[in-house]
Design a protein around this motif. Structure first.
Motif, short mmCIF file in Angstrom:
data_model
loop_
_atom_site.label_atom_id
_atom_site.label_comp_id
_atom_site.label_asym_id
_atom_site.label_seq_id
_atom_site.Cartn_x
_atom_site.Cartn_y
_atom_site.Cartn_z
N LYS A 24 31.62 13.80 20.95
CA LYS A 24 30.04 13.91 20.80
C LYS A 24 29.73 12.29 21.56
O LYS A 24 28.04 12.58 22.23
N SER A 56 26.27 12.93 24.01
CA SER A 56 24.72 12.42 23.66
C SER A 56 24.20 11.36 25.07
O SER A 56 23.37 11.29 24.74
N LYS A 77 20.17 14.10 23.80
CA LYS A 77 20.43 13.41 22.74
C LYS A 77 20.56 14.77 21.93
O LYS A 77 21.09 14.69 20.36
N VAL A 111 23.67 17.48 19.96
CA VAL A 111 24.86 17.47 20.15
C VAL A 111 26.19 18.54 19.91
O VAL A 111 27.19 19.30 20.31
#
Length: 551
Positions: A110, A114, A118, A121
């Motif tokens: 993650k 990200s 962004k 995810v």
DNA sequence: GTGGAGCACTTTTTT
DNA sequence: AGTGCTCCAC
């Protein structure tokens, strides 16, 4: 070990390629355990045997049973998940330059994704996993994110869970890892994907023995890459395949077995299999029709109270042995997680303890770590009196508070426990905990009503099972477009077969879904259960206007 | 770096 | 309805 005829055949056969059809409650884990022990007793070297599972929970349970039966835990064969096996092989066979990678956990994934993109995810990770496991092509938007992700992992010397399998397969195909096992046993074979399938074939020695255990009717994970076809096409792939059917069910009473047997024949993608109940017939399946989700929750509450036969719940806590059923006799299953909230609130308010699977990774990791740390500190005092760990666990409240997996880990830590090095032990423990999942931490021993999704109920059993939200739209789930109706039917089959004595379905005429009040008819699956197995009970809302029952 | 308005999304889950 | 996220003002 006490095995029935077919269990014994499955455990002792010397046929080379076997498929054991193990329907719900037919003693699959017992049989696998027996098979492992049989091989060892025949003199097969533990190094030649691998027993593979998809979850740690299954691996721990199996390993525990083998240890109990052998009364020792040295010279065990490999019993563990595909991922653990691959991890070990990579550490052994990769070049010195490459073998010191770290695992890219979900949290790290993650973090990396990200930093690149962004939004969405989780969905991106899901797409990437799907691509790696099933070759589902990536669309133009995700492809560059994927490439950057792979680059970043390489830079940080990380391998994600999928990489463990893919990399191992790559080495196997390049003959850098030789076929290592003459006996491979696979649990829950219906959950297999192509990569894992190729891996098994590559790791099995020429003329080696392969036994797979599973039930195509319980394949409920296609959305994460499992392919039921791999199971169904085994006879094609292995023309000399031996099929063994574990046909005796020790879990559920006759009505539930017969109703579920007939229900699942509506599917086409399956092997026909026979399952017979070893138990007396009890009450039929009950179907309630209620007004809305609040009435649904109240119905569950009322039925639980009625069966507990007590209004003072503090008494039940005290006199557990005297009552035939306790809170943990009950489970409520739903198609989605959010349906459980109202039910939880309703039971909570009435003082009925409930247990759910916590999804909050960060929180439980630290909470559990603290719990086990405290346990070890406590136990270290008891060491003076030479109290065995098992007695310590049973005499404290730990038995109720910890999940079976936690107890297993605690036992392992305590076994290797030596004076001084407590902090290091706990550090090692924390490393192990990071690989645990919410399901592993489900407190099985606590006396409370289980609230679960149909998916997470797989493998469990309860005297009384409620399946709430038996509404068309939720079961089968058709609120999004790409529904696999057969998989939904298998999912409901899994739910039905969790019940030992009583199965109670609840359909609600109205329900709030995504902020909208909607009216749904009863599940279309009802017509696949022959009428003679079901008693219908309509509950009209006394205050409200009279409504025509939907069935 | 925080807090709140505005907006999007809403099935299931392991390693 | 409820959550989780972004973005912008402070």
């Amino acid at each position: 070990m006490n095995l029935n005829k077919n269990q014994k055949i499955a455990a002792e056969t010397s046929d080379r390629i076997c498929c054991v059809l193990a329907g719900p409650g037919t003693g699959k884990t017992l049989t696998i355990t027996a098979k492992i022990i049989h091989l060892l007793e025949k003199g097969v070297s533990p190094k030649e045997i691998a027993a593979l599972t998809f979850t740690q929970k299954a691996a721990i349970e199996m390993k525990q049973r083998v240890i109990t039966n052998l009364r020792q835990e040295k010279n065990l064969p490999f019993i563990g998940t595909f991922h653990l096996l691959c991890l070990k092989l990579l550490r052994e066979f990769l070049s010195d330059r490459e073998k010191h990678f770290q695992i890219c956990t979900r949290t790290k994934q993650k973090e990396i994704i990200s930093a690149i993109h962004k939004k969405n995810v989780d969905r991106i990770i899901e797409k990437i996993t799907n691509f790696k496991n099933t070759n589902t092509p990536l669309d133009e938007k995700i492809l560059p994110i994927y490439e950057k992700y792979e680059e970043k992992k390489k830079e940080l010397n990380l391998l994600d869970f999928d990489d463990l399998l893919l990399k191992t397969l790559e080495l196997v195909n390049k003959k850098q890892i030789p076929a290592l096992f003459s006996h491979i046993i696979i649990d829950e074979f219906q959950d297999i994907n192509k990569i894992q399938y190729a891996l098994i074939k590559g790791l099995l020695k020429e003329n080696g023995y392969l036994t797979v255990f599973g039930d195509p009717d319980q394949a409920i994970y296609s959305f994460r890459g499992s392919e039921i076809e791999l199971f169904l096409e085994l006879p094609k792939d292995f023309p000399d395949l031996t099929l063994i059917n574990l046909s005796l069910n020790y879990r559920s009473q006759k009505n539930i077995i017969e109703a579920s047997n007939k229900f699942i024949t509506a599917n086409t993608k399956r092997f026909s299999k026979k399952i017979e109940s070893t138990r007396e017939q009890k009450s039929p399946i009950i179907l309630f029709e209620v007004e809305d989700e609040y009435e649904e929750a109240k119905t569950i509450l009322r039925e639980i109270k009625q069966r507990l036969g007590a209004t003072d719940f503090t008494e039940l806590y005290k006199n557990k042995e005297e009552t035939s059923c306790s809170f943990s006799s009950f489970a409520v299953l739903t198609r989605t997680n959010n349906q459980l909230k109202i039910i939880k609130d309703c039971l909570d308010k009435e003082g009925i303890p409930v247990k759910t699977i916590k999804k909050d990774t960060e929180h439980w990791t630290s909470k559990i770590t603290k719990k086990i740390t405290d346990a070890i500190v406590n136990y270290s005092d008891k060491l003076f009196t030479n109290m065995p760990l098992q007695s310590f666990i049973e005499s404290s409240n730990l038995y109720e508070e910890l999940s079976n997996t936690e107890i297993f880990i605690l036992s392992n830590i305590a076994k290797t426990y030596k004076d001084g090095k407590l902090i290091e032990q706990i550090q090692a423990l924390i490393d192990e905990l990071t690989s645990l999942t919410p399901v592993d931490l489900f407190p099985e021993n606590i006396n409370a009503v289980s609230l679960l999704t149909l998916h997470s109920s797989k493998g469990l059993e309860f005297p009384v099972v409620f399946i709430a939200g038996f509404d068309e739209g939720l079961i089968p789930y058709t609120l999004t477009s790409d529904t696999d109706i057969e998989e939904e039917r298998r999912l409901f089959y899994v739910g039905m077969t969790r019940a030992m004595d009583e199965l109670i379905l609840i359909h609600s005429r109205q329900r709030l879904i995504n902020g909208k009040k909607i009216t749904l008819p009863v599940s279309s699956f009802l017509k696949d259960i022959p009428e003679e197995y079901v008693i219908k009970k309509v509950r009209q809302n006394r205050a409200g206007p009279k409504q025509k029952a939907l069935f």
